[in-house]
Design an enzyme around this catalytic site. Structure first.
Site, PDB file in Angstrom:
ATOM      1  NE  ARG A 276      38.596  77.862   8.279  1.00 51.06           N
ATOM      2  CZ  ARG A 276      39.375  77.650   6.992  1.00 51.06           C
ATOM      3  NH1 ARG A 276      39.809  76.693   6.636  1.00 51.06           N
ATOM      4  NH2 ARG A 276      40.023  78.860   6.923  1.00 51.06           N
TER       5      ARG A 276
ATOM      6  CE1 TYR B 120      17.349  65.271  15.002  1.00 53.25           C
ATOM      7  CE2 TYR B 120      18.594  66.040  13.024  1.00 53.25           C
ATOM      8  CZ  TYR B 120      17.883  66.332  14.185  1.00 53.25           C
ATOM      9  OH  TYR B 120      17.873  67.618  14.679  1.00 53.25           O
TER      10      TYR B 120
ATOM     11  CG  ASP C 187      23.433  59.605  14.125  1.00 50.82           C
ATOM     12  OD1 ASP C 187      23.625  59.611  15.361  1.00 50.82           O
ATOM     13  OD2 ASP C 187      22.583  60.544  13.666  1.00 50.82           O
TER      14      ASP C 187
ATOM     15  CE  LYS D 104      20.148  66.487  19.922  1.00 49.92           C
ATOM     16  NZ  LYS D 104      20.018  65.590  18.493  1.00 49.92           N
TER      17      LYS D 104
HETATM   18  C1  LIG Z   1      20.010  65.833  17.005  1.00 47.95           C
HETATM   19  C2  LIG Z   1      20.484  64.732  16.199  1.00 47.95           C
HETATM   20  C3  LIG Z   1      21.372  64.971  14.958  1.00 47.95           C
HETATM   21  C4  LIG Z   1      21.467  66.341  14.536  1.00 47.95           C
HETATM   22  O1  LIG Z   1      22.369  66.897  15.651  1.00 47.95           O
HETATM   23  P1  LIG Z   1      22.434  68.425  15.894  1.00 47.95           P
HETATM   24  O2  LIG Z   1      23.812  68.494  16.645  1.00 47.95           O
HETATM   25  O3  LIG Z   1      21.324  69.047  16.035  1.00 47.95           O
HETATM   26  O4  LIG Z   1      23.085  69.231  14.543  1.00 47.95           O
HETATM   27  C5  LIG Z   1      21.662  63.993  14.252  1.00 47.95           C
HETATM   28  N1  LIG Z   1      21.218  62.681  14.467  1.00 47.95           N
HETATM   29  C6  LIG Z   1      20.421  62.128  15.670  1.00 47.95           C
HETATM   30  C7  LIG Z   1      20.043  61.008  15.928  1.00 47.95           C
HETATM   31  C8  LIG Z   1      20.233  63.346  16.627  1.00 47.95           C
HETATM   32  O5  LIG Z   1      19.341  63.111  17.522  1.00 47.95           O
END
Ligand SMILES: *Cc1c(COP(=O)(O)O)cnc(C)c1O
Length: 411
Positions: free
Chosen positions: A61, A120, A194, A219
């Site tokens: 961790r 998001y 982000d 992603k």
């Molecule tokens: C999918 C996504 C998230 C969240 O990510 P997870 O890995 O599903 O927790 C945050 N921001 C954007 C723009 C996303 O597409």
């Protein structure tokens, strides 16, 4: 490898080579262990006293060699072109949301966040519902209205964080990172971006003055839809100032060695994949744009998009792999399109090798209050497409046949 000697593209391909592996493993092994053995009491003491020459790891961790290797390449991807690239570091999290919520808790504590309204879904929900209970309030504002942002920062000295997404759903709106960064600096506010949709292939927010980048590594970074993961990237000095590593350690949302290994594997083809995602998406956007069954296509690579010029200045090599479009036939047409596609996969998410399609009004947002849904720009006929790396002719042919099957509304 000498980090700066080769391009970041080549560095990414080689990023998972272990150094000094006892068996000469070509790729980084998965250090699937919760704890680490110390050679001696002194070895362990030095680790916990953070002295040189002791053990390098104690408990996964707090740190794990496979995760460390992933973090090194994530820091390079976002920061390799910066003059102080050695000061950029990354922390990997168990999900994008773990990265985002941990960063916001650490950086906005007892303060206010200024964020764009189109966020998001879970990020928006966290800011609206859980964060206020932790003493963090959010002021939603169109971040491309720089005068309004300036005014909000001037009038609210409690603002600690500006939060934006490089490309925001559903209209694929793009923010002017450097203009916002200038205001953030002037008011001594931390600017978090982000970059999940933009990806470091197209845009590196730190180069444009953002302080912190957060990712859903689920992603495009992974690219194969095989894991859930996240990351926070920024200057060491800033991450340390906010004790981000301690927050991660104690809130506990750390990435596992296996997920890190899958990401290292996925990242080897990151540049190739992104090139193809962007090229395919541009082709699909142009195709849909001239289709009579489609009212509107939202993609920042189209000249008709309001942020086209801004995006072209800020992005390299294309405009990402996600677009949305509005069907002339509304809700029913959306449902029919979903039922008629053969190649496109009916699924939420983005950044997988295959093309994913979804109709928010009948799927993800079907339980949402209609008025709120429409306010968020999610119209009845809106379709979200995360274009994959298949042969483009096949993607277009699939959309073409499915669009042709939509029956005109009666009555
Ligand atoms: C999918 C996504 C998230 C969240 O990510 P997870 O890995 O599903 O927790 C945050 N921001 C954007 C723009 C996303 O597409």
């Amino acid at each position: 490898m000498n980090k700066s000697k080769f391009s970041i593209e080549s560095e990414t391909v080689h990023a998972d080579h272990p150094k000094n592996d006892p068996f000469g493993s070509h790729v980084m092994p998965i250090y699937q262990t919760s704890t680490f053995q110390f050679d001696s009491v002194e070895d362990g003491r030095k680790f916990f006293a953070q002295e040189e020459g002791g053990a390098t790891h104690s408990y996964s961790r707090l740190g794990n060699p496979t995760v460390d290797r992933l973090e090194a390449i994530l820091a390079r991807l976002e920061g390799s072109d910066l003059p102080d690239s050695d000061d950029i570091s990354a922390l990997a999290f168990s999900s994008g949301m773990a990265a985002i919520s941990t960063a916001l808790i650490a950086m906005a504590k007892q303060g206010t966040v200024v964020a764009q309204p189109a966020l998001y879904g879970c990020t928006g929900q966290f800011l609206k519902e859980e964060a206020p209970e932790l003493g963090i309030d959010t002021h939603f504002l169109d971040l491309n209205d720089l005068d309004a942002l300036d005014k909000a920062l001037k009038e609210n000295p409690e603002v600690k964080v500006i939060y934006a997404e490089t490309i925001a759903n559903p209209t694929m709106e793009v923010v002017n990172i450097s203009a916002i960064a200038d205001l953030a600096e002037a008011y001594n506010v931390t600017f978090i971006v982000d970059n999940t949709f933009g990806t470091p292939y197209h845009v590196r927010p730190l180069e444009h003055g953002a302080d912190v980048v957060v990712h859903s590594a689920t992603k495009y970074l992974n690219g194969h839809g095989t894991l859930i993961g996240g990351a926070v990237v920024g200057r060491n000095t800033l991450l340390e100032e906010f004790n981000l590593a301690t927050y991660r350690k104690n809130l506990g949302g750390v990435m596992s060695p296996f997920e890190s290994w899958l990401l290292l594997n996925g990242l080897k083809t990151f540049n190739l994949r992104m090139e193809r995602h962007a090229e395919n998406t541009m082709g699909v956007a142009e195709y849909l744009d001239q289709h009579e069954g489609v009212n509107k296509v939202f993609y920042p690579g189209l000249q008709s998009h309001p942020d086209y010029n801004l995006t072209s200045d800020m992005f390299d090599g294309g405009y990402g792999g996600v677009l949305s479009f509005e069907l002339e036939g509304g809700f029913e047409a959306g449902v029919q399109l979903m039922e008629n596609v053969e190649l496109c996969t009916l699924a939420v998410s983005l950044g997988t090798a295959d093309t994913l399609i979804q109709h928010p009004a009948s799927m993800t947002h079907s339980v949402m209050d209609e008025e709120l849904r429409l306010q968020a720009g999610i119209t009845d006929g809106l379709v979200r497409l995360a274009v994959g790396i298949e042969k483009i002719d096949d993607i277009i042919a699939d959309l073409k046949q499915a669009l042709a099957k939509i029956e005109p509304a009666t009555g």
